[in-house]
Design a protein around this motif. Structure first.
Motif, mmCIF file in Angstrom:
data_model
loop_
_atom_site.group_PDB
_atom_site.id
_atom_site.type_symbol
_atom_site.label_atom_id
_atom_site.label_comp_id
_atom_site.label_asym_id
_atom_site.label_seq_id
_atom_site.Cartn_x
_atom_site.Cartn_y
_atom_site.Cartn_z
ATOM 1 N N LEU A 340 0.642 -1.311 0.065
ATOM 2 C CA LEU A 340 -0.038 0.128 0.059
ATOM 3 C C LEU A 340 1.012 1.148 0.120
ATOM 4 O O LEU A 340 0.413 2.271 -0.453
ATOM 5 C CB LEU A 340 -0.794 0.015 1.224
ATOM 6 N N ASP A 341 2.238 1.178 0.532
ATOM 7 C CA ASP A 341 2.576 2.337 0.806
ATOM 8 C C ASP A 341 3.232 3.133 -0.462
ATOM 9 O O ASP A 341 3.033 4.435 -0.846
ATOM 10 C CB ASP A 341 3.962 2.376 1.697
ATOM 11 N N PRO A 342 3.586 2.296 -1.407
ATOM 12 C CA PRO A 342 3.937 2.781 -2.835
ATOM 13 C C PRO A 342 2.690 3.574 -3.751
ATOM 14 O O PRO A 342 2.792 4.371 -4.675
ATOM 15 C CB PRO A 342 4.257 1.524 -3.553
ATOM 16 N N GLN A 343 1.426 3.204 -2.992
ATOM 17 C CA GLN A 343 0.488 3.838 -3.789
ATOM 18 C C GLN A 343 0.299 5.441 -3.642
ATOM 19 O O GLN A 343 -0.086 6.125 -4.461
ATOM 20 C CB GLN A 343 -1.064 3.243 -3.362
ATOM 21 N N ALA A 344 0.924 5.829 -2.543
ATOM 22 C CA ALA A 344 1.043 7.191 -2.312
ATOM 23 C C ALA A 344 1.915 7.874 -3.275
ATOM 24 O O ALA A 344 1.691 9.230 -3.620
ATOM 25 C CB ALA A 344 1.372 7.486 -0.856
ATOM 26 N N ASP A 345 2.813 7.278 -3.858
ATOM 27 C CA ASP A 345 3.857 7.711 -5.013
ATOM 28 C C ASP A 345 3.277 7.588 -6.443
ATOM 29 O O ASP A 345 3.486 8.271 -7.170
ATOM 30 C CB ASP A 345 5.155 6.914 -4.978
ATOM 31 N N ARG A 346 2.457 6.486 -6.571
ATOM 32 C CA ARG A 346 1.703 6.241 -8.003
ATOM 33 C C ARG A 346 0.516 7.003 -7.841
ATOM 34 O O ARG A 346 0.421 7.383 -9.183
ATOM 35 C CB ARG A 346 1.142 4.920 -7.986
ATOM 36 N N ALA A 348 -1.800 10.792 -7.088
ATOM 37 C CA ALA A 348 -1.737 11.959 -6.171
ATOM 38 C C ALA A 348 -3.106 11.764 -5.534
ATOM 39 O O ALA A 348 -2.943 12.775 -4.478
ATOM 40 C CB ALA A 348 -1.720 13.136 -7.352
ATOM 41 N N GLY A 349 -3.897 10.972 -5.633
ATOM 42 C CA GLY A 349 -5.037 11.019 -5.105
ATOM 43 C C GLY A 349 -5.127 10.181 -3.649
ATOM 44 O O GLY A 349 -5.756 10.468 -2.653
ATOM 45 N N VAL A 350 -3.991 9.627 -3.457
ATOM 46 C CA VAL A 350 -3.647 9.093 -2.120
ATOM 47 C C VAL A 350 -2.904 10.220 -1.257
ATOM 48 O O VAL A 350 -1.623 9.942 -1.460
ATOM 49 C CB VAL A 350 -2.878 7.556 -2.466
ATOM 50 N N GLY A 351 -3.418 10.748 -0.402
ATOM 51 C CA GLY A 351 -2.585 11.896 0.623
ATOM 52 C C GLY A 351 -1.660 11.070 1.364
ATOM 53 O O GLY A 351 -0.542 11.687 1.553
ATOM 54 N N GLU A 352 -1.861 10.127 2.061
ATOM 55 C CA GLU A 352 -0.957 9.429 2.760
ATOM 56 C C GLU A 352 -1.516 8.216 3.348
ATOM 57 O O GLU A 352 -2.864 7.644 3.161
ATOM 58 C CB GLU A 352 -1.008 10.361 4.344
ATOM 59 N N VAL A 353 -0.415 7.138 3.412
ATOM 60 C CA VAL A 353 -0.541 5.697 4.012
ATOM 61 C C VAL A 353 0.059 5.778 5.120
ATOM 62 O O VAL A 353 1.195 6.109 5.422
ATOM 63 C CB VAL A 353 -0.217 4.469 2.930
ATOM 64 N N ARG A 354 -0.686 5.451 6.177
ATOM 65 C CA ARG A 354 -0.195 5.499 7.635
ATOM 66 C C ARG A 354 -0.682 4.270 8.413
ATOM 67 O O ARG A 354 -1.744 3.681 8.005
ATOM 68 C CB ARG A 354 -0.623 6.841 8.397
ATOM 69 N N GLY A 355 -0.294 4.107 9.644
ATOM 70 C CA GLY A 355 -0.620 3.224 10.531
ATOM 71 C C GLY A 355 0.184 2.418 11.450
ATOM 72 O O GLY A 355 1.635 3.006 11.104
ATOM 73 N N ARG A 356 -0.076 1.559 12.234
ATOM 74 C CA ARG A 356 0.900 0.817 12.833
ATOM 75 C C ARG A 356 0.430 -0.686 13.324
ATOM 76 O O ARG A 356 -0.701 -1.020 13.399
ATOM 77 C CB ARG A 356 1.022 1.403 14.127
ATOM 78 N N GLY A 357 0.877 -1.748 12.876
ATOM 79 C CA GLY A 357 0.631 -3.233 12.789
ATOM 80 C C GLY A 357 -0.464 -3.383 11.936
ATOM 81 O O GLY A 357 -0.414 -2.952 10.937
ATOM 82 N N LEU A 358 -1.594 -3.770 12.454
ATOM 83 C CA LEU A 358 -2.699 -4.138 11.916
ATOM 84 C C LEU A 358 -3.890 -2.993 12.018
ATOM 85 O O LEU A 358 -5.042 -3.205 12.231
ATOM 86 C CB LEU A 358 -3.342 -5.387 12.014
ATOM 87 N N MET A 359 -3.492 -1.766 11.983
ATOM 88 C CA MET A 359 -4.395 -0.515 12.018
ATOM 89 C C MET A 359 -3.555 0.174 11.016
ATOM 90 O O MET A 359 -2.688 0.917 11.213
ATOM 91 C CB MET A 359 -4.092 0.137 13.341
ATOM 92 N N ILE A 360 -4.135 0.320 9.727
ATOM 93 C CA ILE A 360 -3.550 0.802 8.457
ATOM 94 C C ILE A 360 -4.595 1.847 8.042
ATOM 95 O O ILE A 360 -6.011 1.505 7.668
ATOM 96 C CB ILE A 360 -2.960 -0.072 7.423
ATOM 97 N N GLY A 361 -4.337 3.098 7.706
ATOM 98 C CA GLY A 361 -5.193 4.027 7.152
ATOM 99 C C GLY A 361 -4.747 4.406 5.743
ATOM 100 O O GLY A 361 -3.450 4.521 5.732
ATOM 101 N N VAL A 362 -5.606 4.820 4.946
ATOM 102 C CA VAL A 362 -5.111 5.250 3.531
ATOM 103 C C VAL A 362 -6.090 6.745 3.154
ATOM 104 O O VAL A 362 -7.469 6.251 3.167
ATOM 105 C CB VAL A 362 -5.385 4.094 2.418
ATOM 106 N N ASP A 366 -8.034 15.241 -2.937
ATOM 107 C CA ASP A 366 -8.241 15.718 -4.616
ATOM 108 C C ASP A 366 -6.911 15.523 -5.167
ATOM 109 O O ASP A 366 -5.957 16.170 -4.542
ATOM 110 C CB ASP A 366 -8.584 17.203 -4.222
ATOM 111 N N PRO A 367 -6.698 14.751 -6.235
ATOM 112 C CA PRO A 367 -5.446 14.685 -6.585
ATOM 113 C C PRO A 367 -4.724 16.123 -7.316
ATOM 114 O O PRO A 367 -3.586 16.230 -7.511
ATOM 115 C CB PRO A 367 -5.519 13.840 -7.989
ATOM 116 N N VAL A 368 -5.685 17.164 -7.645
ATOM 117 C CA VAL A 368 -4.934 18.436 -8.184
ATOM 118 C C VAL A 368 -4.346 19.040 -6.727
ATOM 119 O O VAL A 368 -3.110 19.499 -6.919
ATOM 120 C CB VAL A 368 -6.358 19.307 -8.543
ATOM 121 N N ASP A 369 -5.046 19.150 -5.766
ATOM 122 C CA ASP A 369 -4.216 20.070 -4.600
ATOM 123 C C ASP A 369 -3.648 19.081 -3.566
ATOM 124 O O ASP A 369 -2.936 19.779 -2.536
ATOM 125 C CB ASP A 369 -5.387 21.083 -3.975
#
Length: 432
Positions: A340-346, A348-362, A366-369
C-alpha cells in the motif's frame, strides 16, 4: 427482490435512519470462518475490518467457540451480585497485562460504557467535571462520551454533563504543525495543551482522555513519545491520564501490547473493549486500586463480565498470547504496508498511507491540490473492494480514510491477497 434488498427494506422500516450502513447496497454477513465471511446471498469475502476491529482472532475459532459453548451449557448469567469465577480470572489476567500497579478492573458491555466508567472514577477522585479530549477523537455514543468526542460527524449535540476542552492531536497530515519534525510537532502539541489549561480551564481538570492512535478519526499516528510529553504536563496539574485502548489494545499495533507503550506513558486509567470479546459484548476500565475504589456508592454491572462473555474473552485472550498474535500483527502489517505505501507515490489522490501493525489508514484526497478530502473516492474504493471480495472500513473526519484492520490471526497469504485487492481497487478508481 434479493435477500439483501428485503433485509434493507425491513431495516429501514424499524431501525433509526442514523444507524450507519456500509456500502451502496448494504449486505448481511451470516457465516464466517477464520478471516473469511459469507453474506446472505452466498458470496464469500476476505474480512479486513473484523466487525470494526472486534473479531480479533478470527471467525468460528474452535478454542473460543468451545469455551462459549461449554459455559453456555452451565450458566449464562448471574450478575455481579454473585461471585463470577470467569470474570475474576479474566480480571487477574488483564490486571497483570495492563502494567498498572495494584490494578483493579471493572467490566462493562461496550467501549462507550467503559469510557463512561473512567469518567465516573476520574471526576469522583478529582471532584471536577472538567475534561480534556483531543480534536478528531471518538469515545462512544452515550451522552457523556459523545460530549467529549472531537469529531462532529459522530457528536450530534454540544450538550454534555462535562465541560470539555479540546487539545491538538497526532493527526499530522492536516495539522497546522504537520510540517515540523517529530520533536517540533510534539513540542507544539505540548504548548497547545499548556495554553488550553491556562486560558480555557479553571485549573482543576479531572482527566485527559487519549486514543494512542485515533480509530474512527482515520488511524492517525503521532510521533513516538508524544503522549509521554503530554503526561508530564498533566502530572504537573494532578490531571489523570486515561488511555482509550478500545481499538489499540491486545497487540493490534504490533510493536506493543497497548498503544500507550509507544510513548513512555503510565496511564492512571485504561479502557478496553472490542477485540477482547472477539464479538461478545465485553469491555471495561482498569486502573490503580486506590482510584478504582474511590467510588463510594453501591454499584453493579448486570451484564458486564458475565459468565458467558468472560469465558469467551478468557479463551480469546489466551489464543492471542499462545499464538503470539502481537508479533503476527507486526509482520502482516508490514506485508500489507509494503503493497500500500507505494500507492501514495503512484497516485496523487492518495494523500497518505499510515498506521501501525494491523491498523492501517489510507487517506484519499483531491489529486489536484493533494489535500482536499475526497470521500467519494473512498466510497468508490470500498465498493471496488467489495465487488472483488474484500471488506475494508472507512473513517476520518470527512469520511475519506480507508481503514484496514484484519483479525490479528491473518496469514501472510491473506495479507498479500487483501493488499493486492485494495491496491487494484485504488488503481481502478484513481487511475481512471
Amino acid at each position: 427482490m434479493t435477500a439483501h434488498d428485503d433485509l434493507l427494506a425491513r431495516h429501514r422500516e424499524v431501525l433509526p435512519s442514523w444507524l450507519a450502513l456500509n456500502h451502496e447496497h448494504p449486505i448481511a454477513l451470516v457465516d464466517g470462518e477464520g478471516r473469511h465471511v459469507t453474506d446472505a446471498e452466498g458470496r464469500r469475502y476476505l474480512d479486513f475490518f473484523g466487525g470494526i476491529l472486534t473479531t480479533m482472532v478470527g471467525h468460528a475459532v474452535p478454542e473460543v467457540v468451545d469455551a462459549i459453548r461449554t459455559q453456555a451449557g452451565r450458566m449464562v448469567h448471574t450478575s455481579t451480585l454473585y461471585l463470577v469465577e470467569p470474570m475474576i480470572a479474566l480480571a487477574e489476567q488483564i490486571a497483570r497485562l495492563s502494567t498498572i500497579p495494584d490494578a483493579k478492573v471493572f467490566f462493562t458491555t461496550s467501549g462507550t460504557e467503559a469510557n463512561e466508567a473512567a469518567l465516573l472514577v476520574a471526576s469522583t477522585v478529582r471532584r471536577s467535571n472538567q475534561v480534556l479530549a483531543l480534536r478528531n477523537s471518538y469515545h462512544g455514543r452515550s451522552f457523556a462520551t459523545m460530549g467529549m468526542t472531537g469529531n462532529r460527524g459522530w457528536s450530534p449535540s454540544s450538550l454534555s454533563p462535562f465541560v470539555v476542552h479540546y487539545v491538538q492531536n497526532g493527526y499530522r497530515f492536516r495539522s497546522p504543525f504537520g510540517h515540523l519534525d517529530d520533536a517540533g510537532f510534539t513540542a507544539a502539541v505540548v504548548a497547545d495543551l499548556r495554553d488550553v489549561l491556562l486560558t480555557c480551564t479553571s485549573g482543576d481538570v479531572a482527566a485527559m482522555v487519549i486514543e494512542p492512535i485515533q480509530g474512527v478519526g482515520g488511524f492517525t499516528v503521532p510521533p513516538d513519545g508524544m503522549w509521554g510529553a503530554v503526561q508530564e504536563v498533566l502530572r504537573e496539574h494532578g490531571i489523570l491520564y486515561v488511555s482509550d485502548e478500545v481499538q489499540t489494545g491486545w497487540g493490534r499495533t504490533g510493536d506493543h501490547f497497548w498503544g500507550f507503550q509507544a510513548h513512555g506513558v503510565q496511564p492512571d486509567l485504561l479502557t478496553f473493549a472490542k477485540g477482547i470479546g472477539n464479538g461478545l459484548p465485553i469491555a471495561g476500565v482498569v486502573g490503580r486500586g486506590e482510584l478504582m475504589d474511590s467510588v463510594t456508592a453501591n454499584s453493579i454491572s448486570t451484564f458486564g463480565g458475565g459468565p458467558l462473555v468472560a469465558a469467551g474473552a478468557l479463551a480469546t485472550l489466551q489464543y492471542v498470547l499462545d499464538h503470539d498474535l502481537q508479533a503476527n500483527a507486526a509482520q502482516q502489517g508490514a506485508r500489507i504496508r509494503a503493497v500500500l505505501d507505494p500507492q501514495a507515490d503512484r497516485f496523487a489522490g492518495v494523500g497518505e498511507v499510515r498506521g501501525r501493525g494491523l491498523m492501517i489508514g489510507v487517506e484519499l484526497v483531491d489529486p489536484v491540490d493533494g489535500i482536499t478530502p475526497d470521500p467519494a473516492a473512498a466510497a468508490a474504493v470500498m465498493e471496488a473492494c467489495l465487488h472483488a471480495g474484500l471488506l475494508v472500513g472507512k473513517g476520518g473526519l470527512f469520511g475519506n480514510c480507508l481503514r484496514v484492520a484484519p483479525p490479528l490471526s491473518v496469514t501472510a497469504e491473506e495479507a498479500d491477497e487483501g493488499a493486492t485487492i485494495l491496491a487494484a481497487a485504488i488503481e481502478s478508481v484513481l487511475g481512471a
